[in-house]
Design an enzyme around this catalytic site. Structure first.
Site, PDB file in Angstrom:
ATOM      1  N   ASP A  42      61.833 -38.561 -15.590  1.00 28.41           N
ATOM      2  CA  ASP A  42      60.604 -38.793 -16.360  1.00 28.41           C
ATOM      3  C   ASP A  42      59.542 -39.477 -15.488  1.00 28.41           C
ATOM      4  OD1 ASP A  42      61.775 -41.273 -16.254  1.00 28.41           O
ATOM      5  OD2 ASP A  42      61.635 -41.699 -18.395  1.00 28.41           O
ATOM      6  N   SER A  43      59.887 -39.710 -14.219  1.00 28.41           N
ATOM      7  CA  SER A  43      58.873 -40.146 -13.243  1.00 28.41           C
ATOM      8  C   SER A  43      57.741 -39.122 -13.177  1.00 28.41           C
ATOM      9  CB  SER A  43      59.501 -40.319 -11.853  1.00 28.41           C
ATOM     10  OG  SER A  43      60.223 -39.164 -11.477  1.00 28.41           O
ATOM     11  N   ASP A  81      66.232 -36.526 -17.613  1.00 28.55           N
ATOM     12  CA  ASP A  81      65.980 -37.820 -18.266  1.00 28.55           C
ATOM     13  C   ASP A  81      65.625 -37.622 -19.723  1.00 28.55           C
ATOM     14  OD1 ASP A  81      66.325 -39.975 -16.547  1.00 28.55           O
ATOM     15  OD2 ASP A  81      64.345 -39.759 -15.640  1.00 28.55           O
ATOM     16  N   LYS A 110      70.263 -38.177 -18.771  1.00 27.98           N
ATOM     17  CA  LYS A 110      70.323 -39.549 -18.252  1.00 27.98           C
ATOM     18  C   LYS A 110      69.580 -40.478 -19.214  1.00 27.98           C
ATOM     19  CE  LYS A 110      68.046 -40.878 -14.305  1.00 27.98           C
ATOM     20  NZ  LYS A 110      67.045 -41.892 -14.748  1.00 27.98           N
ATOM     21  N   GLU A 112      68.477 -44.681 -19.924  1.00 30.80           N
ATOM     22  CA  GLU A 112      68.298 -45.988 -19.282  1.00 30.80           C
ATOM     23  C   GLU A 112      68.810 -47.106 -20.165  1.00 30.80           C
ATOM     24  OE1 GLU A 112      64.211 -46.684 -18.182  1.00 30.80           O
ATOM     25  OE2 GLU A 112      64.122 -44.859 -16.964  1.00 30.80           O
ATOM     26  N   GLU A 176      68.801 -48.628  -9.850  1.00 34.43           N
ATOM     27  CA  GLU A 176      67.422 -48.645  -9.337  1.00 34.43           C
ATOM     28  C   GLU A 176      67.025 -50.077  -8.964  1.00 34.43           C
ATOM     29  OE1 GLU A 176      64.510 -46.351 -11.486  1.00 34.43           O
ATOM     30  OE2 GLU A 176      62.842 -47.315 -10.443  1.00 34.43           O
TER      31      GLU A 176
HETATM   32  O1  KIV Z   1      62.537 -40.671 -13.298  1.00 36.92           O
HETATM   33  C1  KIV Z   1      63.087 -40.578 -12.191  1.00 36.92           C
HETATM   34  O2  KIV Z   1      62.651 -39.846 -11.296  1.00 36.92           O
HETATM   35  C2  KIV Z   1      64.284 -41.394 -11.967  1.00 36.92           C
HETATM   36  C3  KIV Z   1      64.722 -41.589 -10.558  1.00 36.92           C
HETATM   37  C4  KIV Z   1      63.754 -42.401  -9.822  1.00 36.92           C
HETATM   38  C5  KIV Z   1      66.094 -42.128 -10.469  1.00 36.92           C
HETATM   39  O3  KIV Z   1      64.849 -41.882 -12.888  1.00 36.92           O
END
Ligand code: KIV
EC number: 2.1.2.11
Length: 257
Positions: A42-43, A81, A110, A112, A176
């Protein structure tokens, strides 16, 4: 657990695990050859959409980007994510994770967090949805991006959460911005792979945001190493194209009908 995930876990203590992010098909198909895991992170909210945080990323955004990535990923594990506010309760998480898996055909999701989301993770896993954990700096809820594990209390919390996530059944954990000796301790303590980003060489694998790796993203953070300068190459190509068009060198007969 499916065989792709079992093989992924088996890499622990054998070979380093390679992971990069992708938000679209073309990048995904290039990095897939070199990765064990392609992450639709989600970056993308900050990298592609200029959001000030990942909080504004929606489920639909993640689904559309993941559908594109799916077309490029042939061999790696593809993990997506779950964005902010899509897994606040077990019910909500299950509904959204099922939608994510069915629409994108990703291999896993994934999430968090630690102790607060253990029950939610257990619900997903009970429903055969493979889950990757994410501890340390948690961009979806972080108020600052300082590395974690300096204070004893914080170290204990992250250690406890790593164990809890492993017991809940996650197949791997992203760490992270976690202090080196703590990342080492976690990696030794748990039997599933740790994937570090700003969490030292002691993790079982490493992940980077591909736009950072290739020099498309300007963000300057300690844990990023730039391996290429794609910005310059795109700039040079655009400039040459402009010159050719202005001087009528392009298109030639060869490029015309
Ligand atoms: O959102 C993302 O790209 C991530 C990575 C930085 C691990 O969670």
């Amino acid at each position: 657990m499916n065989s792709k995930i079992i093989n992924f876990i088996k890499k622990k203590n054998k070979s380093k695990i390679i992971s990069l992010t992708a938000y679209s098909k073309n990048i995904a198909s290039i990095i897939d050859k070199h990765c064990d895991l392609v992450l639709v992170g989600d970056s993308l909210g900050s990298v592609l959409y200029n959001f000030s945080s990942t909080k504004k990323v929606t489920l639909d955004m993640m689904i559309e980007h993941s559908k594109s990535v799916r077309m490029g990923v042939k061999k790696s594990l593809m993990v997506v994510d779950m964005p902010h506010n899509t897994y606040r309760t077990s019910r909500e998480a299950l509904r959204n994770a099922k939608k994510m898996i069915s629409k994108t055909k990703c291999d896993a999701v994934k999430l968090e967090g630690g102790i607060k989301i253990v029950q939610i993770i257990k619900t997903l896993i009970k429903n055969k949805i493979p889950v990757m954990g994410h501890l340390g700096v948690l961009p979806q809820s972080a108020t600052n991006f300082k590395f974690k594990g300096k204070e004893t209390k914080e170290r204990k919390t992250i250690l406890r959460d790593s164990k809890l996530l492993e017991e809940a059944g996650v197949f791997s954990i992203v760490l992270e911005c976690v202090e080196s000796s703590l990342a080492k301790e976690i990696t030794k303590m748990i039997n599933i792979p740790t994937i570090g980003i700003g969490a030292s060489v002691h993790c079982d694998g490493q992940v980077l945001v591909t736009d950072d790796l290739i020099g498309l993203n300007k963000m300057k953070v300690r844990f990023v190493k730039r391996y290429s300068n794609i910005e310059k190459q795109i700039n040079d190509a655009a400039l040459k194209f402009k010159k050719d068009v202005v001087t009528s060198k392009f298109p030639t007969k060869k490029h015309s009908y």
